[in-house]
Motif scaffolding. Structure first.
Motif, mmCIF file in Angstrom:
data_model
loop_
_atom_site.group_PDB
_atom_site.id
_atom_site.type_symbol
_atom_site.label_atom_id
_atom_site.label_comp_id
_atom_site.label_asym_id
_atom_site.label_seq_id
_atom_site.Cartn_x
_atom_site.Cartn_y
_atom_site.Cartn_z
ATOM 1 N N HIS A 121 0.435 -0.923 0.433
ATOM 2 C CA HIS A 121 0.050 -0.171 -0.179
ATOM 3 C C HIS A 121 0.953 1.063 -0.115
ATOM 4 O O HIS A 121 1.746 1.190 0.679
ATOM 5 C CB HIS A 121 -1.202 -0.254 1.264
ATOM 6 C CG HIS A 121 -1.895 1.459 1.230
ATOM 7 N ND1 HIS A 121 -2.861 1.844 0.663
ATOM 8 C CD2 HIS A 121 -1.035 2.898 2.200
ATOM 9 C CE1 HIS A 121 -2.786 2.597 1.202
ATOM 10 N NE2 HIS A 121 -2.154 3.142 1.653
ATOM 11 N N ARG A 124 -2.257 6.972 -3.763
ATOM 12 C CA ARG A 124 -3.570 6.466 -3.200
ATOM 13 C C ARG A 124 -3.604 8.307 -3.190
ATOM 14 O O ARG A 124 -5.058 8.807 -3.877
ATOM 15 C CB ARG A 124 -4.060 6.683 -1.117
ATOM 16 C CG ARG A 124 -5.534 6.590 -0.966
ATOM 17 C CD ARG A 124 -6.384 5.669 -2.019
ATOM 18 N NE ARG A 124 -5.935 4.487 -1.409
ATOM 19 C CZ ARG A 124 -7.362 3.451 -2.046
ATOM 20 N NH1 ARG A 124 -7.902 3.777 -3.453
ATOM 21 N NH2 ARG A 124 -7.015 2.194 -1.760
ATOM 22 N N THR A 125 -2.736 9.160 -2.209
ATOM 23 C CA THR A 125 -3.301 10.936 -2.435
ATOM 24 C C THR A 125 -3.113 11.360 -4.459
ATOM 25 O O THR A 125 -4.269 11.638 -4.662
ATOM 26 C CB THR A 125 -1.768 11.511 -2.025
ATOM 27 O OG1 THR A 125 -2.450 10.860 -0.504
ATOM 28 C CG2 THR A 125 -2.361 13.287 -2.264
ATOM 29 N N ASP A 141 -0.293 5.364 0.359
ATOM 30 C CA ASP A 141 -0.926 7.090 0.647
ATOM 31 C C ASP A 141 0.070 7.623 -0.075
ATOM 32 O O ASP A 141 -1.193 8.035 -0.499
ATOM 33 C CB ASP A 141 -0.652 7.099 2.203
ATOM 34 C CG ASP A 141 -1.012 6.382 3.510
ATOM 35 O OD1 ASP A 141 -1.306 5.612 3.100
ATOM 36 O OD2 ASP A 141 -0.104 6.608 4.485
#
Length: 328
Positions: free
Chosen positions: A239, A244-245, A241
């Motif tokens: 994953h 994702r952003t 971040d």
């Protein structure tokens, strides 16, 4: 260096190819990005908004220009209309280089600013409603294949191609055009089965293949991929971040990408760069001719009304020594 990203739909192929392109741009390494997927998402992954991505010129729409430019003064190619996607270069053909200006880039490429550096982005164009029932997607990527056949690239410069998902990547000879193919696989039975299918295709033609394990959630996923894939597993990615952003349309500076993922991208670069040592221009040219003769016999001669085998220049070998600038 010619680099392909392949994998099944939803594996994260486009995201990882865009991260690799950003990594190259951040290190001021010359790179051309090519979206050759039937679903055109690379532009958005590189930060374009919907309107900008939709405005990218389709390479397929400029196929006559591409053929005419690449044909040059090659006496074996009577007209641009007799060129097909596999037509190989010969004496008199114009060749492409990564870091140059030419009419093909002028018409088809658009600059995308990444980490303060401009990257050229090319796109095949989407599969439209007018294509349904009358065309296959391989006709769309024909312009990319022609450009790859005429590209003279060296160490320290890259063309990164986000290929169409699934085994369609192997439906033409284009899969042999790359120094390194990165296959993005999830830690699932489907992800592993796609890898095995790609591995078998690649092995038959000596295509270098390494696997990026994506969407890895823990040691069990890593162990599963290592057991099923073995030494072909190069890195694993979990994953992010930062990603994702970015996918929400609010990208952070690339320097804030998580350190493990930055290291993974560096490993991809080192692996791609090492492939340069194994580059064999004579084999590359032979494979180009092999697929051209197959296409000529199966459909090309009938479509063009010409003997396309006569386009092959038996004394020509594509190589870096031909990298001197040519007249436009």
């Amino acid at each position: 260096m010619k680099i392909a990203f392949v994998g099944k739909g939803g594996s994260g192929k486009t995201t990882l190819s865009s991260l690799f392109i950003r990594h190259l741009a951040a290190h001021r390494i010359p790179v051309i990005a090519v979206d050759a997927d039937i679903n055109q998402h690379l532009g958005a992954a590189l930060g374009l908004d919907e309107a900008e991505a939709a405005a990218l010129p389709a390479m397929g729409a400029h196929l006559p220009l591409i053929k005419e430019y690449l044909r040059g003064t090659n006496p074996r190619i009577a007209t641009a209309q007799t060129m097909i996607k596999t037509t190989p270069p010969g004496e008199g053909s114009r060749l492409l280089r990564i870091d140059e200006d030419n009419p093909i880039y002028d018409a088809c490429a658009r600059p995308v600013t990444l980490e303060g550096d401009d990257v050229r982005l090319l796109a095949t164009g989407p599969f439209t409603e007018s294509d349904l029932g009358v065309a296959c997607y391989h006709s769309k990527v024909g312009a990319v294949e022609l450009c790859l056949n005429h590209l003279v690239d060296g160490r320290g410069e890259f063309m990164v191609v986000d290929m169409t998902a699934g085994s369609d990547s192997f439906a033409s000879g284009m899969f042999t055009r790359f120094d390194m193919t990165f296959l993005v696989a999830e830690p699932t039975r489907k992800g592993v089965s796609v890898y095995r299918q790609y591995r078998d295709y690649a092995r038959d033609f000596g295509v270098p293949l390494k696997v990026i394990g994506n969407k890895v959630q823990g040691p069990d996923d890593v162990a599963y991929l290592r057991e099923e894939i073995g030494d072909d597993l190069l890195i694993t990615v979990g994953h992010s971040d930062w990603v994702r952003t970015m996918e929400k349309g609010r990208p952070l500076p690339f320097a804030r990408l998580e350190e493990p993922n930055r290291q993974a991208l560096h490993t991809l670069y080192e692996t791609a760069d090492a492939a340069y040592e194994r580059r064999d221009w004579e084999r590359y040219t032979r494979q180009m001719v092999h697929f051209h003769l197959k296409n000529a016999e199966s459909w090309g001669n009938a479509k063009t009304g010409a003997d396309l085998a006569a386009q092959v220049d038996p004394s020509f070998v594509l190589c870096e020594e031909q990298a001197a600038p040519q007249p436009a």
